[in-house]
Write an enzyme that holds these catalytic residues in place. Structure first.
Site, PDB file in Angstrom:
ATOM      1  N   GLY A  98       0.811  -1.405  -0.152  1.00  0.00           N
ATOM      2  CA  GLY A  98       0.026  -0.143   0.134  1.00  0.00           C
ATOM      3  C   GLY A  98       0.811   1.249  -0.053  1.00  0.00           C
ATOM      4  N   ASP A 121       0.834   3.197   4.465  1.00  0.00           N
ATOM      5  CA  ASP A 121      -0.341   3.844   3.632  1.00  0.00           C
ATOM      6  C   ASP A 121      -1.202   4.742   4.499  1.00  0.00           C
ATOM      7  OD1 ASP A 121      -1.257   1.584   4.486  1.00  0.00           O
ATOM      8  OD2 ASP A 121      -1.996   0.972   2.414  1.00  0.00           O
ATOM      9  N   ASP A 126      -5.252   3.149  10.752  1.00  0.00           N
ATOM     10  CA  ASP A 126      -6.575   3.008  11.003  1.00  0.00           C
ATOM     11  C   ASP A 126      -6.890   2.677  12.502  1.00  0.00           C
ATOM     12  OD1 ASP A 126      -9.328   2.237  10.939  1.00  0.00           O
ATOM     13  OD2 ASP A 126      -9.217   0.914   9.172  1.00  0.00           O
ATOM     14  N   LYS A 177      -7.084   7.678   9.658  1.00  0.00           N
ATOM     15  CA  LYS A 177      -8.422   7.860   9.621  1.00  0.00           C
ATOM     16  C   LYS A 177      -8.991   8.197  10.722  1.00  0.00           C
ATOM     17  CE  LYS A 177     -10.118   4.134   6.738  1.00  0.00           C
ATOM     18  NZ  LYS A 177     -10.869   2.808   6.429  1.00  0.00           N
ATOM     19  N   ASP A 182      -5.545  -0.263  -2.100  1.00  0.00           N
ATOM     20  CA  ASP A 182      -6.395  -1.210  -2.985  1.00  0.00           C
ATOM     21  C   ASP A 182      -7.667  -1.563  -2.265  1.00  0.00           C
ATOM     22  OD1 ASP A 182      -5.217  -2.881  -0.882  1.00  0.00           O
ATOM     23  OD2 ASP A 182      -5.832  -4.492  -2.017  1.00  0.00           O
ATOM     24  N   ARG A 217      -4.944   0.578  -7.012  1.00  0.00           N
ATOM     25  CA  ARG A 217      -3.828   1.315  -6.573  1.00  0.00           C
ATOM     26  C   ARG A 217      -3.291   2.245  -7.400  1.00  0.00           C
ATOM     27  NH1 ARG A 217      -1.960  -1.977  -2.309  1.00  0.00           N
ATOM     28  NH2 ARG A 217      -2.461  -4.552  -2.442  1.00  0.00           N
TER      29      ARG A 217
HETATM   30  P1  5GP Z   1      -4.635  -0.939  11.118  1.00  0.00           P
HETATM   31  O1  5GP Z   1      -3.768  -1.974  11.464  1.00  0.00           O
HETATM   32  O2  5GP Z   1      -4.197   0.476  11.423  1.00  0.00           O
HETATM   33  O3  5GP Z   1      -6.118  -0.927  11.435  1.00  0.00           O
HETATM   34  O4  5GP Z   1      -4.986  -0.789   9.530  1.00  0.00           O
HETATM   35  C1  5GP Z   1      -3.976  -0.591   8.825  1.00  0.00           C
HETATM   36  C2  5GP Z   1      -4.017  -1.093   7.304  1.00  0.00           C
HETATM   37  O5  5GP Z   1      -5.185  -1.684   6.984  1.00  0.00           O
HETATM   38  C3  5GP Z   1      -3.514  -0.542   6.466  1.00  0.00           C
HETATM   39  O6  5GP Z   1      -1.884  -0.546   6.028  1.00  0.00           O
HETATM   40  C4  5GP Z   1      -4.126  -0.785   5.163  1.00  0.00           C
HETATM   41  O7  5GP Z   1      -3.613  -2.060   4.437  1.00  0.00           O
HETATM   42  C5  5GP Z   1      -5.331  -1.534   5.663  1.00  0.00           C
HETATM   43  N1  5GP Z   1      -6.472  -0.381   5.584  1.00  0.00           N
HETATM   44  C6  5GP Z   1      -6.986   0.280   6.572  1.00  0.00           C
HETATM   45  N2  5GP Z   1      -8.114   1.212   6.239  1.00  0.00           N
HETATM   46  C7  5GP Z   1      -7.942   0.975   4.898  1.00  0.00           C
HETATM   47  C8  5GP Z   1      -8.787   1.710   3.753  1.00  0.00           C
HETATM   48  O8  5GP Z   1      -9.671   2.726   3.951  1.00  0.00           O
HETATM   49  N3  5GP Z   1      -8.541   1.402   2.569  1.00  0.00           N
HETATM   50  C9  5GP Z   1      -7.482   0.340   2.191  1.00  0.00           C
HETATM   51  N4  5GP Z   1      -7.251   0.221   0.827  1.00  0.00           N
HETATM   52  N5  5GP Z   1      -6.715  -0.175   3.120  1.00  0.00           N
HETATM   53  C10 5GP Z   1      -6.910   0.032   4.416  1.00  0.00           C
HETATM   54 MG    MG Z   2      -1.159  -2.169   4.934  1.00  0.00          MG
END
Ligand code: 5GP
Ligand code: MG
Length: 196
Positions: free
Chosen positions: A54, A110, A113, A141, A170, A176
Protein backbone atom coordinates in the site's frame (compact mmCIF):
# COMPACT_ATOMS: atom_id res chain seq x y z
CA UNK A 1 -3.49 11.63 -35.21
CA UNK A 2 -2.42 9.66 -32.08
CA UNK A 3 -5.01 9.99 -29.31
CA UNK A 4 -3.77 11.25 -25.96
CA UNK A 5 -3.45 8.53 -23.34
CA UNK A 6 -6.05 9.05 -20.59
CA UNK A 7 -4.76 9.09 -16.99
CA UNK A 8 -6.99 6.14 -16.29
CA UNK A 9 -9.48 4.34 -18.42
CA UNK A 10 -13.22 4.54 -18.27
CA UNK A 11 -13.59 1.26 -16.42
CA UNK A 12 -11.86 2.78 -13.42
CA UNK A 13 -13.46 6.23 -13.68
CA UNK A 14 -16.89 4.60 -13.65
CA UNK A 15 -16.10 2.90 -10.33
CA UNK A 16 -15.34 6.10 -8.40
CA UNK A 17 -18.02 7.56 -6.18
CA UNK A 18 -15.98 10.60 -5.18
CA UNK A 19 -12.45 11.90 -4.77
CA UNK A 20 -11.45 12.57 -1.16
CA UNK A 21 -7.90 13.84 -1.75
CA UNK A 22 -6.90 14.80 -5.27
CA UNK A 23 -3.48 14.41 -6.87
CA UNK A 24 -2.59 18.12 -6.52
CA UNK A 25 -3.29 18.11 -2.78
CA UNK A 26 -1.22 14.91 -2.48
CA UNK A 27 1.62 16.50 -4.39
CA UNK A 28 1.72 19.55 -2.13
CA UNK A 29 1.33 17.62 1.12
CA UNK A 30 4.00 15.03 0.26
CA UNK A 31 6.47 17.88 -0.29
CA UNK A 32 5.49 19.38 3.06
CA UNK A 33 5.94 16.01 4.78
CA UNK A 34 9.35 15.63 3.19
CA UNK A 35 10.25 19.04 4.63
CA UNK A 36 9.06 18.02 8.10
CA UNK A 37 11.05 14.78 7.92
CA UNK A 38 14.16 16.51 6.60
CA UNK A 39 14.07 19.01 9.48
CA UNK A 40 13.61 16.18 12.01
CA UNK A 41 16.60 14.18 10.71
CA UNK A 42 18.76 17.16 9.80
CA UNK A 43 22.11 15.89 8.43
CA UNK A 44 21.52 12.37 9.78
CA UNK A 45 21.37 9.24 7.66
CA UNK A 46 17.85 7.86 7.51
CA UNK A 47 16.81 4.22 7.02
CA UNK A 48 13.31 4.08 5.55
CA UNK A 49 11.33 0.85 5.89
CA UNK A 50 8.39 0.91 3.49
CA UNK A 51 5.44 -1.38 4.09
CA UNK A 52 4.33 -3.18 0.93
CA UNK A 53 2.19 -2.92 -1.00
CA UNK A 54 0.00 0.00 0.00
CA UNK A 55 2.80 2.50 0.66
CA UNK A 56 4.49 1.95 -2.71
CA UNK A 57 3.28 5.08 -4.52
CA UNK A 58 3.64 7.34 -1.50
CA UNK A 59 7.09 5.92 -0.78
CA UNK A 60 8.27 6.60 -4.33
CA UNK A 61 7.05 10.21 -4.17
CA UNK A 62 8.37 10.85 -0.67
CA UNK A 63 11.92 9.55 -0.98
CA UNK A 64 12.60 11.63 -4.09
CA UNK A 65 11.85 14.78 -2.11
CA UNK A 66 14.08 14.01 0.87
CA UNK A 67 17.36 15.95 0.82
CA UNK A 68 18.99 13.39 3.13
CA UNK A 69 21.20 10.33 2.88
CA UNK A 70 18.49 7.67 2.67
CA UNK A 71 18.72 3.89 2.78
CA UNK A 72 15.60 2.08 1.66
CA UNK A 73 14.14 -1.30 2.62
CA UNK A 74 10.69 -2.75 2.10
CA UNK A 75 8.84 -5.28 4.18
CA UNK A 76 5.49 -7.05 4.02
CA UNK A 77 3.13 -7.61 6.89
CA UNK A 78 0.43 -10.23 7.07
CA UNK A 79 -2.00 -11.33 9.72
CA UNK A 80 -3.06 -14.40 7.77
CA UNK A 81 0.07 -16.44 6.90
CA UNK A 82 -0.33 -19.21 4.32
CA UNK A 83 -3.82 -20.62 4.27
CA UNK A 84 -4.71 -19.42 7.74
CA UNK A 85 -8.28 -18.19 7.98
CA UNK A 86 -8.01 -16.75 11.45
CA UNK A 87 -5.66 -13.92 12.36
CA UNK A 88 -2.35 -15.06 13.87
CA UNK A 89 -1.45 -11.47 14.69
CA UNK A 90 0.58 -9.37 12.28
CA UNK A 91 3.90 -10.92 11.27
CA UNK A 92 6.64 -9.32 9.18
CA UNK A 93 8.23 -10.91 6.16
CA UNK A 94 11.33 -9.64 4.36
CA UNK A 95 13.04 -7.89 7.21
CA UNK A 96 15.80 -5.57 5.96
CA UNK A 97 19.04 -7.39 5.12
CA UNK A 98 21.07 -4.72 6.85
CA UNK A 99 21.07 -4.43 10.60
CA UNK A 100 18.84 -1.68 11.97
CA UNK A 101 20.91 -1.43 15.14
CA UNK A 102 21.99 2.15 15.79
CA UNK A 103 20.12 3.45 12.71
CA UNK A 104 17.51 6.19 12.51
CA UNK A 105 14.53 4.22 11.19
CA UNK A 106 11.36 5.64 9.68
CA UNK A 107 8.50 3.23 8.92
CA UNK A 108 6.40 4.42 5.96
CA UNK A 109 2.90 2.98 5.54
CA UNK A 110 -0.24 3.97 3.65
CA UNK A 111 -2.89 4.48 6.32
CA UNK A 112 -3.35 4.45 10.08
CA UNK A 113 -6.69 2.93 10.97
CA UNK A 114 -6.88 0.97 14.25
CA UNK A 115 -3.11 1.40 14.61
CA UNK A 116 -2.55 -2.35 15.10
CA UNK A 117 -0.32 -2.68 12.03
CA UNK A 118 1.97 0.22 12.94
CA UNK A 119 2.13 -0.87 16.57
CA UNK A 120 3.12 -4.41 15.56
CA UNK A 121 5.78 -3.04 13.20
CA UNK A 122 7.15 -0.66 15.82
CA UNK A 123 7.32 -3.44 18.41
CA UNK A 124 9.09 -5.86 16.07
CA UNK A 125 11.55 -3.32 14.64
CA UNK A 126 12.32 -1.88 18.09
CA UNK A 127 13.73 -5.31 18.97
CA UNK A 128 16.54 -4.55 16.47
CA UNK A 129 17.69 -1.62 18.65
CA UNK A 130 17.55 1.29 16.19
CA UNK A 131 18.89 4.67 17.39
CA UNK A 132 15.40 6.09 16.77
CA UNK A 133 12.15 4.71 15.40
CA UNK A 134 9.37 6.85 13.92
CA UNK A 135 6.38 6.30 11.67
CA UNK A 136 4.90 8.14 8.69
CA UNK A 137 1.58 7.58 6.89
CA UNK A 138 -0.08 9.49 4.09
CA UNK A 139 -3.56 8.97 5.58
CA UNK A 140 -5.00 8.85 9.07
CA UNK A 141 -8.56 7.67 9.56
CA UNK A 142 -10.81 9.72 11.79
CA UNK A 143 -13.07 7.33 13.65
CA UNK A 144 -15.57 8.98 16.01
CA UNK A 145 -15.11 8.02 19.70
CA UNK A 146 -12.10 5.86 18.85
CA UNK A 147 -8.42 6.34 19.64
CA UNK A 148 -5.93 4.20 17.67
CA UNK A 149 -3.52 2.09 19.73
CA UNK A 150 -0.58 4.09 18.35
CA UNK A 151 -0.08 7.43 16.61
CA UNK A 152 1.99 8.29 13.53
CA UNK A 153 4.84 10.76 13.97
CA UNK A 154 4.20 12.17 10.47
CA UNK A 155 0.79 12.08 8.77
CA UNK A 156 -0.47 13.56 5.51
CA UNK A 157 -4.24 13.84 5.68
CA UNK A 158 -7.07 12.97 8.02
CA UNK A 159 -9.83 11.15 6.15
CA UNK A 160 -13.33 10.15 7.25
CA UNK A 161 -14.07 6.62 8.39
CA UNK A 162 -14.68 5.18 4.93
CA UNK A 163 -12.81 2.60 2.91
CA UNK A 164 -10.51 4.43 0.52
CA UNK A 165 -8.51 3.38 -2.53
CA UNK A 166 -5.97 4.92 -4.90
CA UNK A 167 -2.44 6.32 -4.58
CA UNK A 168 -1.28 2.78 -3.71
CA UNK A 169 -4.27 1.70 -1.62
CA UNK A 170 -6.30 -1.18 -2.96
CA UNK A 171 -9.53 -3.05 -2.86
CA UNK A 172 -8.88 -6.71 -3.75
CA UNK A 173 -5.50 -5.55 -5.14
CA UNK A 174 -7.24 -3.21 -7.62
CA UNK A 175 -7.30 0.61 -7.86
CA UNK A 176 -3.73 1.13 -6.59
CA UNK A 177 -2.95 3.04 -9.79
CA UNK A 178 -5.62 5.71 -9.29
CA UNK A 179 -3.76 9.01 -8.87
CA UNK A 180 -6.29 10.36 -6.33
CA UNK A 181 -7.56 8.99 -3.01
CA UNK A 182 -11.12 7.89 -3.73
CA UNK A 183 -14.21 6.21 -2.36
CA UNK A 184 -15.68 3.53 -4.61
CA UNK A 185 -19.26 3.13 -5.70
CA UNK A 186 -21.11 0.38 -3.82
CA UNK A 187 -21.43 -1.76 -6.96
CA UNK A 188 -17.63 -2.38 -6.91
CA UNK A 189 -17.93 -4.22 -3.62
CA UNK A 190 -21.14 -5.95 -4.75
CA UNK A 191 -19.31 -7.16 -7.87
CA UNK A 192 -16.58 -8.74 -5.76
CA UNK A 193 -19.24 -10.43 -3.66
CA UNK A 194 -20.69 -11.96 -6.84
CA UNK A 195 -23.86 -9.88 -6.60
CA UNK A 196 -23.60 -8.19 -10.01
P1 5GP B 1 -4.72 -0.82 11.03
O1 5GP B 1 -3.85 -1.96 11.46
O2 5GP B 1 -4.22 0.55 11.40
O3 5GP B 1 -6.17 -1.01 11.45
O4 5GP B 1 -4.84 -0.91 9.48
C1 5GP B 1 -3.83 -0.54 8.68
C2 5GP B 1 -3.83 -1.32 7.39
O5 5GP B 1 -5.15 -1.71 6.97
C3 5GP B 1 -3.29 -0.42 6.33
O6 5GP B 1 -1.90 -0.60 6.20
C4 5GP B 1 -4.07 -0.86 5.11
O7 5GP B 1 -3.35 -1.93 4.50
C5 5GP B 1 -5.37 -1.40 5.63
N1 5GP B 1 -6.45 -0.38 5.56
C6 5GP B 1 -7.04 0.24 6.59
N2 5GP B 1 -7.98 1.10 6.17
C7 5GP B 1 -7.99 1.02 4.82
C8 5GP B 1 -8.75 1.69 3.78
O8 5GP B 1 -9.63 2.54 3.99
N3 5GP B 1 -8.45 1.35 2.51
C9 5GP B 1 -7.51 0.42 2.19
N4 5GP B 1 -7.32 0.18 0.90
N5 5GP B 1 -6.76 -0.22 3.14
C10 5GP B 1 -7.01 0.08 4.44
MG1 MG C 1 -1.24 -2.16 4.88
Amino acid sequence: MTPRTPIFNHDLADDIDRVLVDRHALDIRVSELAGEIARCYHKQELTIVGVLTGSLVFLADLIRRLPLRVKLSVISISSYPGRATTSRGPSITGLPPESLAGKHVLIVDDILDSGKTLLALKTQLAAHHPASLRTCVILRKQIPDFTPCTQADFAGFDVPNEFVVGYGLDYDNLYRNLPDICVLKPHCYDRQMGKT
